[in-house]
Design a protein around this motif. Structure first.
Motif, PDB file in Angstrom:
ATOM      1  N   LEU A 140       0.825  -1.198   0.000  1.00 19.75           N
ATOM      2  CA  LEU A 140       0.000   0.000   0.000  1.00 19.75           C
ATOM      3  C   LEU A 140       0.866   1.257   0.000  1.00 19.75           C
ATOM      4  N   PRO A 141       0.428   2.307  -0.703  1.00 16.19           N
ATOM      5  CA  PRO A 141       1.219   3.544  -0.724  1.00 16.19           C
ATOM      6  C   PRO A 141       1.246   4.203   0.646  1.00 16.19           C
ATOM      7  N   LYS A 142       2.310   4.908   0.928  1.00 18.70           N
ATOM      8  CA  LYS A 142       2.459   5.582   2.214  1.00 18.70           C
ATOM      9  C   LYS A 142       1.386   6.659   2.374  1.00 18.70           C
ATOM     10  N   GLY A 143       0.767   6.678   3.562  1.00 18.89           N
ATOM     11  CA  GLY A 143      -0.229   7.698   3.856  1.00 18.89           C
ATOM     12  C   GLY A 143      -1.515   7.563   3.068  1.00 18.89           C
ATOM     13  N   PHE A 144      -1.853   6.337   2.641  1.00 23.76           N
ATOM     14  CA  PHE A 144      -3.019   6.171   1.758  1.00 23.76           C
ATOM     15  C   PHE A 144      -4.349   6.395   2.480  1.00 23.76           C
ATOM     16  N   GLN A 145      -4.331   6.466   3.807  1.00 17.16           N
ATOM     17  CA  GLN A 145      -5.573   6.713   4.532  1.00 17.16           C
ATOM     18  C   GLN A 145      -5.621   8.099   5.171  1.00 17.16           C
ATOM     19  N   THR A 146      -4.811   9.017   4.677  1.00 21.78           N
ATOM     20  CA  THR A 146      -4.877  10.395   5.161  1.00 21.78           C
ATOM     21  C   THR A 146      -5.901  11.169   4.338  1.00 21.78           C
ATOM     22  N   ALA A 147      -6.415  12.244   4.916  1.00 20.18           N
ATOM     23  CA  ALA A 147      -7.396  13.071   4.223  1.00 20.18           C
ATOM     24  C   ALA A 147      -6.848  13.577   2.891  1.00 20.18           C
ATOM     25  N   GLU A 148      -5.571  13.923   2.874  1.00 22.88           N
ATOM     26  CA  GLU A 148      -4.961  14.462   1.665  1.00 22.88           C
ATOM     27  C   GLU A 148      -4.946  13.433   0.534  1.00 22.88           C
ATOM     28  N   PHE A 149      -4.614  12.179   0.861  1.00 22.33           N
ATOM     29  CA  PHE A 149      -4.604  11.109  -0.142  1.00 22.33           C
ATOM     30  C   PHE A 149      -6.028  10.821  -0.622  1.00 22.33           C
ATOM     31  N   VAL A 150      -6.966  10.786   0.311  1.00 19.15           N
ATOM     32  CA  VAL A 150      -8.367  10.508  -0.026  1.00 19.15           C
ATOM     33  C   VAL A 150      -8.932  11.599  -0.932  1.00 19.15           C
ATOM     34  N   GLN A 151      -8.580  12.859  -0.661  1.00 24.46           N
ATOM     35  CA  GLN A 151      -9.038  13.951  -1.518  1.00 24.46           C
ATOM     36  C   GLN A 151      -8.424  13.848  -2.913  1.00 24.46           C
ATOM     37  N   GLU A 152      -7.140  13.529  -2.956  1.00 24.87           N
ATOM     38  CA  GLU A 152      -6.441  13.415  -4.241  1.00 24.87           C
ATOM     39  C   GLU A 152      -7.096  12.380  -5.141  1.00 24.87           C
ATOM     40  N   HIS A 153      -7.719  11.364  -4.521  1.00 24.92           N
ATOM     41  CA  HIS A 153      -8.343  10.292  -5.313  1.00 24.92           C
ATOM     42  C   HIS A 153      -9.861  10.447  -5.420  1.00 24.92           C
ATOM     43  N   GLY A 154     -10.345  11.651  -5.123  1.00 21.95           N
ATOM     44  CA  GLY A 154     -11.723  11.994  -5.475  1.00 21.95           C
ATOM     45  C   GLY A 154     -12.810  11.689  -4.473  1.00 21.95           C
ATOM     46  N   PHE A 155     -12.450  11.306  -3.244  1.00 23.12           N
ATOM     47  CA  PHE A 155     -13.483  10.958  -2.269  1.00 23.12           C
ATOM     48  C   PHE A 155     -13.849  12.124  -1.344  1.00 23.12           C
ATOM     49  N   LEU A 156     -13.100  13.207  -1.420  1.00 27.79           N
ATOM     50  CA  LEU A 156     -13.388  14.393  -0.618  1.00 27.79           C
ATOM     51  C   LEU A 156     -13.456  15.607  -1.528  1.00 27.79           C
ATOM     52  N   ASP A 157     -14.278  16.569  -1.133  1.00 29.57           N
ATOM     53  CA  ASP A 157     -14.365  17.811  -1.894  1.00 29.57           C
ATOM     54  C   ASP A 157     -13.347  18.838  -1.414  1.00 29.57           C
ATOM     55  N   PHE A 158     -13.233  18.955  -0.082  1.00 33.04           N
ATOM     56  CA  PHE A 158     -12.329  19.951   0.475  1.00 33.04           C
ATOM     57  C   PHE A 158     -11.677  19.440   1.754  1.00 33.04           C
ATOM     58  N   ILE A 159     -10.513  19.969   2.032  1.00 34.63           N
ATOM     59  CA  ILE A 159      -9.887  19.837   3.346  1.00 34.63           C
ATOM     60  C   ILE A 159      -9.845  21.241   3.928  1.00 34.63           C
ATOM     61  N   VAL A 160     -10.427  21.411   5.105  1.00 33.63           N
ATOM     62  CA  VAL A 160     -10.579  22.745   5.678  1.00 33.63           C
ATOM     63  C   VAL A 160      -9.952  22.792   7.067  1.00 33.63           C
ATOM     64  N   ASP A 161      -9.130  23.793   7.298  1.00 32.75           N
ATOM     65  CA  ASP A 161      -8.552  24.033   8.615  1.00 32.75           C
ATOM     66  C   ASP A 161      -9.667  24.335   9.605  1.00 32.75           C
ATOM     67  N   ARG A 162      -9.577  23.758  10.788  1.00 30.83           N
ATOM     68  CA  ARG A 162     -10.626  23.935  11.806  1.00 30.83           C
ATOM     69  C   ARG A 162     -10.869  25.408  12.135  1.00 30.83           C
ATOM     70  N   ARG A 163      -9.827  26.208  12.076  1.00 30.39           N
ATOM     71  CA  ARG A 163      -9.950  27.619  12.409  1.00 30.39           C
ATOM     72  C   ARG A 163     -10.728  28.400  11.360  1.00 30.39           C
ATOM     73  N   GLU A 164     -10.917  27.799  10.177  1.00 28.43           N
ATOM     74  CA  GLU A 164     -11.680  28.439   9.103  1.00 28.43           C
ATOM     75  C   GLU A 164     -13.009  27.728   8.851  1.00 28.43           C
ATOM     76  N   MET A 165     -13.271  26.670   9.632  1.00 32.29           N
ATOM     77  CA  MET A 165     -14.411  25.807   9.360  1.00 32.29           C
ATOM     78  C   MET A 165     -15.749  26.539   9.432  1.00 32.29           C
ATOM     79  N   LYS A 166     -15.956  27.324  10.465  1.00 31.73           N
ATOM     80  CA  LYS A 166     -17.238  28.000  10.643  1.00 31.73           C
ATOM     81  C   LYS A 166     -17.542  28.930   9.474  1.00 31.73           C
ATOM     82  N   GLU A 167     -16.556  29.695   9.065  1.00 30.32           N
ATOM     83  CA  GLU A 167     -16.729  30.620   7.943  1.00 30.32           C
ATOM     84  C   GLU A 167     -17.057  29.869   6.649  1.00 30.32           C
ATOM     85  N   LYS A 168     -16.347  28.754   6.412  1.00 32.25           N
ATOM     86  CA  LYS A 168     -16.560  27.978   5.186  1.00 32.25           C
ATOM     87  C   LYS A 168     -17.950  27.336   5.176  1.00 32.25           C
ATOM     88  N   LEU A 169     -18.383  26.823   6.334  1.00 36.67           N
ATOM     89  CA  LEU A 169     -19.707  26.197   6.408  1.00 36.67           C
ATOM     90  C   LEU A 169     -20.807  27.209   6.146  1.00 36.67           C
TER      91      LEU A 169
END
Length: 289
Positions: A243-272
């Motif tokens: 298995l590729p390194k880090g294949f279960q991180t949010a960044e890897f999952v987003q790169e392969h199309g399963f996530l729309d965005f990764i959002v910093d918690r400090r910006e979460m309220k504004e983005k929502l």
């Protein structure tokens, strides 16, 4: 021999007079290992100000971050888990439930609330990993289902914050049934044209990932969150490949199309709030004036 005793006045000669640091005031960042003071964590919304690592937090902290002025009405507080299978391993399931409820102050691995984000009405259901690993049992499924019903009835967006080790083995099939139950409820939410936002936090795994966590109109994750279905060893034994390194991180999952965005918690309220204003019809947005 002054080498072995202190004779100068004003110097503490025993440890009894020393003040100990209260538990919980300081802890160490799991990523960069630097010390973090509790007040700094709260001020920075439980994100390490040295390396940006997102500390694991529960529903209490998420509600305080997202709901305006930490004001909300908690929903369905009377629900508690039963023991339909009379499960017993090294100890009874009922005993473990009581012990965990006492230790955490929670009734189960999820809380739901109705409040406002930046003046906009929203229903938030948030899982708590401290309650038996955030496992998905009957109460988790029922609270999500009722929260969705509340959103449909009031035409209010629904936000699901997932943090779980997967299905609760002590409830076996009753736990697995929640995957179909919550998915069916989300289909009704979609038919009612009410937005569903799924926020995946560290960790989101097992049956939770395989059901409601990945069914959002928009799927968001926090940086570095562990997201997956089965563990690396099980996957490797199944597909017979490295298995590729880090294949279960949010960044890897987003790169392969399963996530729309990764959002910093400090910006979460504004983005929502921005997303809700974007997708809700102007006449349906319930907003304070």
């Amino acid at each position: 021999m002054a080498w072995f005793k202190r004779e100068i006045k004003g110097i503490i000669t025993t440890t009894q007079e020393k003040k100990e640091t209260p538990d919980g005031i300081w802890n160490k960042c799991p990523e960069c290992k630097k010390p973090l003071h509790y007040s700094e964590q709260v001020e920075n919304q439980y994100v390490c100000h040295y390396c940006g690592y997102h500390l694991r937090i529960g529903s209490k902290e998420y509600f305080s971050i997202l709901f305006d002025n930490n004001e909300y009405t908690e929903l369905f507080t009377d629900l508690v888990s039963g023991d339909p299978l009379h499960f017993e391993d090294t100890r009874k399931y009922t005993d473990r439930l009581k012990e965990t409820q006492t230790k955490t102050g929670l009734k189960d691995a999820i809380r739901a609330g109705h409040g406002k984000i930046d003046g906009l009405d929203i229903v938030i259901a948030c899982m708590d990993f401290n309650f038996i690993g955030g496992s998905m049992g009957s109460v988790v499924g029922e609270k999500i289902a009722r929260s969705i019903d509340h959103s449909i009835k009031n035409k209010i967006p629904f936000l699901m914050i997932s943090k779980s080790g997967g299905a609760r083995m002590m409830e076996a099939a009753f736990s697995l049934m929640q995957m179909a139950k919550t998915s069916a409820k989300l289909a009704l939410l979609s038919q009612a044209k009410v937005p569903y936002i799924s926020l995946l936090t560290d960790p989101t795994t097992g049956g939770v990932t395989a059901s409601y966590a990945m069914l959002g109109d928009i799927n968001i994750a926090e940086p570095g969150a562990l997201i997956g279905f089965a563990g690396p060893r099980v996957i490797k034994e199944t597909i017979k490949k490295d298995l590729p390194k880090g294949f279960q991180t949010a960044e890897f999952v987003q790169e392969h199309g399963f996530l729309d965005f990764i959002v910093d918690r400090r910006e979460m309220k504004e983005k929502l709030a921005s997303f809700i204003r974007m997708v809700m019809p102007a006449g349906d947005v319930k907003e304070e004036i």
